[in-house]
Design an enzyme around this catalytic site. Structure first.
Site, short mmCIF file in Angstrom:
data_model
loop_
_atom_site.label_atom_id
_atom_site.label_comp_id
_atom_site.label_asym_id
_atom_site.label_seq_id
_atom_site.Cartn_x
_atom_site.Cartn_y
_atom_site.Cartn_z
N LYS A 24 18.06 -8.51 7.36
CA LYS A 24 17.72 -8.16 5.86
C LYS A 24 19.23 -9.96 5.13
O LYS A 24 18.63 -10.42 4.39
CB LYS A 24 18.01 -7.00 5.64
N ASN A 41 0.72 -1.18 0.24
CA ASN A 41 -0.08 -0.07 -0.44
C ASN A 41 1.15 1.94 0.31
O ASN A 41 0.60 2.40 -0.01
CB ASN A 41 -0.86 -0.41 1.25
N ILE A 86 16.31 4.80 -1.25
CA ILE A 86 15.21 4.72 -2.09
C ILE A 86 14.59 6.07 -1.19
O ILE A 86 14.07 5.72 0.14
CB ILE A 86 14.56 3.64 -2.71
N ILE A 93 7.76 1.61 -1.72
CA ILE A 93 8.09 0.41 -2.72
C ILE A 93 7.05 -0.50 -2.75
O ILE A 93 6.87 -0.88 -4.45
CB ILE A 93 9.73 -0.20 -2.34
N TYR A 140 18.56 -4.44 11.97
CA TYR A 140 17.42 -4.54 10.57
C TYR A 140 18.92 -5.15 9.57
O TYR A 140 17.98 -5.87 9.05
CB TYR A 140 17.31 -2.96 10.10
#
Ligand code: NAI
Length: 230
Positions: A140, A7, A169, A10, A136
């Protein structure tokens, strides 16, 4: 296809890209509104029961899910001496366990159909590291092991598992960062700019295409050269 966290940011760009290509798309997200034309399902990926319900809704509306993009992710940044158990667990629950939950459910029907495309949204910091993101970056990095083990488990069934590793990004996740952090990242990125959500959507489109059927267990950086092989 099913995109988690579709929603916003990215994930939303991926949903829009695939809708434009004529796919039937379900966005499984905690909140917000899906792009027009997508089926929106409220789902916390950290909860296997909610993941099961999201897949059931997607299958009811669209048939079997052949493309899964495990994109939902969160940050709870802090230097390690100040990082709480809650911050660590929250990030691992969504970013890692969430990917496990959707992959386990997705693979079940893909194995039956002997076809599937799974993309995990990693990050350049998974292999490059980043101060303040122990939780984090660990979550990942773990996705690389997950994609590769899944490739070994079910690679013969026509299912591929890859990791897209975005660099820096422009989204709401990065909009909250102070200018000096943003400028620092831009300076380290050979492309000299932040990436766009469309840059990521294009890589996902390629990896999930029929033509990419022999690519599995790969980590595809989309980072303007920031990670440079990491
Ligand atoms: P965002 O914060 O703009 O959007 C994330 C979406 O995921 C939101 O719609 C949110 O509601 C949803 N979400 C969060 N927790 C969820 C949960 N438990 N269950 C279901 N949905 C949930 O984030 P952005 O920037 O679009 O990032 C998307 C992915 O790309 C994340 O996995 C992030 O770690 C990764 N990424 C982003 C980078 C960036 O520079 N923006 C760089 C590298 C990786």
């Amino acid at each position: 296809m099913l995109v988690t966290g579709g929603n916003r940011g990215i994930g939303r760009a991926i949903v829009e890209r695939f809708l434009a290509d004529g796919h039937r798309v379900c966005s499984a997200d905690l909140g917000g509104e899906p792009p027009a034309g997508a089926l929106g399902v409220t789902c916390n990926v950290a909860d296997p029961a909610q993941v099961e319900a999201a897949f059931a809704a997607a299958e009811d509306a669209h048939g079997p899910v052949e493309i899964l993009v495990a994109n939902a992710g969160i940050t709870r940044d802090s230097l390690i001496m100040r990082m709480t158990d809650e911050q660590f667990d929250a990030v691992l629950d969504v970013n890692l366990k969430g990917c496990f939950n959707v992959a386990r459910r997705g693979v079940k029907s893909m194995m039956r159909g002997r076809y599937g495309r799974v993309v995990f949204m990693g990050s350049v910091v998974g292999l490059f590291g980043n101060a303040g993101q122990v939780n984090y970056s660990a979550s990942k990095a773990a996705l690389v092991g997950m994609a590769r083990s899944l490739t070994r488990e079910v690679g013969k069934r026509g299912i591929t598992f890859n990791v897209v590793a975005p660099g820096f990004i422009e989204t709401e996740m990065t909009a909250v960062l102070p200018t000096e952090v943003t400028d620092g990242f831009k300076a380290q990125t050979p492309a000299g700019r932040m990436g766009s959500v469309a840059d990521i959507a294009h890589a996902v489109r390629f990896l999930t295409s029929d033509e990419a059927g022999y690519i599995s267990g790969a980590v595809i950086p989309v980072d303007g050269g920031l990670g440079m092989g990491h």
